[in-house]
Enzyme design. Structure first.
Site, PDB file in Angstrom:
ATOM      1  N   GLN A  40      -5.035  -2.067   9.282  1.00 32.43           N
ATOM      2  CA  GLN A  40      -4.758  -3.381   8.700  1.00 32.43           C
ATOM      3  C   GLN A  40      -5.301  -4.483   9.609  1.00 32.43           C
ATOM      4  OE1 GLN A  40      -3.487  -3.819   5.623  1.00 32.43           O
ATOM      5  NE2 GLN A  40      -3.702  -6.024   5.826  1.00 32.43           N
ATOM      6  N   LYS A  80       0.843  -1.205   0.000  1.00 30.23           N
ATOM      7  CA  LYS A  80       0.000   0.000   0.000  1.00 30.23           C
ATOM      8  C   LYS A  80       0.877   1.253   0.000  1.00 30.23           C
ATOM      9  CE  LYS A  80      -3.625  -2.712   2.047  1.00 30.23           C
ATOM     10  NZ  LYS A  80      -4.293  -3.256   3.212  1.00 30.23           N
ATOM     11  N   ASP A  84     -11.646   1.371   3.282  1.00 30.44           N
ATOM     12  CA  ASP A  84     -11.881  -0.075   3.151  1.00 30.44           C
ATOM     13  C   ASP A  84     -13.349  -0.393   2.842  1.00 30.44           C
ATOM     14  OD1 ASP A  84      -9.691  -1.848   3.427  1.00 30.44           O
ATOM     15  OD2 ASP A  84      -9.501  -1.361   5.559  1.00 30.44           O
TER      16      ASP A  84
HETATM   17  N1  GUN Z   1      -6.580  -7.672   5.756  1.00 26.67           N
HETATM   18  C1  GUN Z   1      -6.779  -8.470   4.679  1.00 26.67           C
HETATM   19  N2  GUN Z   1      -7.421  -7.794   3.700  1.00 26.67           N
HETATM   20  C2  GUN Z   1      -7.639  -6.552   4.174  1.00 26.67           C
HETATM   21  C3  GUN Z   1      -8.247  -5.397   3.613  1.00 26.67           C
HETATM   22  O1  GUN Z   1      -8.752  -5.385   2.489  1.00 26.67           O
HETATM   23  N3  GUN Z   1      -8.259  -4.298   4.431  1.00 26.67           N
HETATM   24  C4  GUN Z   1      -7.725  -4.297   5.691  1.00 26.67           C
HETATM   25  N4  GUN Z   1      -7.811  -3.184   6.391  1.00 26.67           N
HETATM   26  N5  GUN Z   1      -7.151  -5.355   6.223  1.00 26.67           N
HETATM   27  C5  GUN Z   1      -7.100  -6.472   5.472  1.00 26.67           C
END
Ligand code: GUN
Length: 288
Positions: free
Chosen positions: A97, A53, A120
């Site tokens: 996350q 990211k 998200d």
């Molecule tokens: N962990 C696995 N996939 C995701 C996601 O799309 N967003 C977040 N925040 N955590 C994750």
């Protein structure tokens, strides 16, 4: 032999357009979108996702702040960090996350993120918007999957789609997006009986189960479109592998995505899009 839908190539093409868009936004508004990412602990998968990211933000010219905290952080401390980011007018998107350490209530954390910064799309109000077909932030992985199907001009109307997995992050929202495209959708999960009989009927199969090579060719209809959402470690080679046994299924499907280089890069590019979307909303609100 199936055609491989390359998420990596699709995401790269989107990146070029978004880079120009961010340059134009800077010109117009005097600043670029800002994504804050919170990473708790040292989970290898999460560390690697967050790096991806950060790299995408850097490449696109999106501002990124990553807040790293040890897994000993209390829920209250984490909520305080989110509270400050919510209040910060120069932060457009907040991503925590997942998964979080067990002593932290994931629901409380997701609910504490201001809905217009929820890149998200996990906040209950964004989830409700998705289910009611109202404007809101759409979760990144499901959005990326639909873009992959669109890239091959696949008409979902009337098709049988099967989603393996019912998570809030992928399974449930992607099922809704497929339904919105008029597919007939079945969601199978760990308590489903005769999964293979259901998957074998599917024109479109989305594997989001989190089990290495769970989908074997005998579970797949001839000519099906297969999208692999899994990110697993092969216990023998320690290499990344998906939920689909690619070597077998590529011979039976008409289209298939790979791991790595499939859904993963699309998730990141949709996250960048969502960050730009939140930024634009903030800028419009400011001008109201
Ligand atoms: N962990 C696995 N996939 C995701 C996601 O799309 N967003 C977040 N925040 N955590 C994750």
């Amino acid at each position: 032999m199936a055609f491989v839908i390359s998420g990596k190539e699709l995401a790269a093409a989107k990146k070029a357009a978004m880079t120009t868009e961010v340059e134009n936004l800077k010109e117009k508004y005097g600043r670029v979108p800002h994504l804050a990412v919170i990473l708790i602990g040292e989970d290898a998968g999460s560390v690697s996702y967050v790096k991806g990211k950060e790299k995408a933000c850097l490449e696109l010219g999106i501002k990124n702040t990553t807040i790293r905290k040890p897994s000993s952080i209390t829920e209250k401390e984490l909520l305080e960090i989110i509270y400050k980011l919510n209040k910060d007018a120069f932060v457009d998107g907040i991503l925590v996350q997942l998964p979080l350490p067990r002593h932290i209530n994931q629901t409380s954390v997701i609910n504490s993120i201001q809905v217009d910064k929820d890149v998200d799309g996990f906040h209950p109000l964004n989830v409700a918007s998705l289910y009611l077909k109202q404007p809101g932030i759409v979760p990144c992985t499901p959005k990326g999957i639909i873009e992959m199907l669109d890239s091959i001009h696949y008409d979902l109307e009337g098709k049988k789609a099967c989603v393996i997995g019912r998570s809030n992050i992928v399974g449930m929202p992607v099922a809704k997006l497929l339904l919105d495209r008029n597919a007939t959708v079945t969601v199978v999960h760990s308590k489903s009986n005769h999964i293979d009989q259901i998957t074998k009927e599917a024109d479109v199969l989305i594997a989001a189960v989190g089990k290495p090579r769970f989908v074997t060719s005998d579970m797949v209809k001839d000519g099906a479109v297969v999208i692999d959402v899994g990110v697993n470690r092969d216990s023998v080679t320690n290499k990344l592998c998906g939920d689909v046994d690619f070597e077998q299924v590529v011979l039976k499907a008409s289209y298939i995505s790979k791991v790595p280089g499939g859904v993963g890069p699309m998730t990141i590019s949709c996250l960048m899009e969502n960050t730009i979307e939140c930024f634009l909303k903030h800028m419009e609100e400011k001008n109201d």
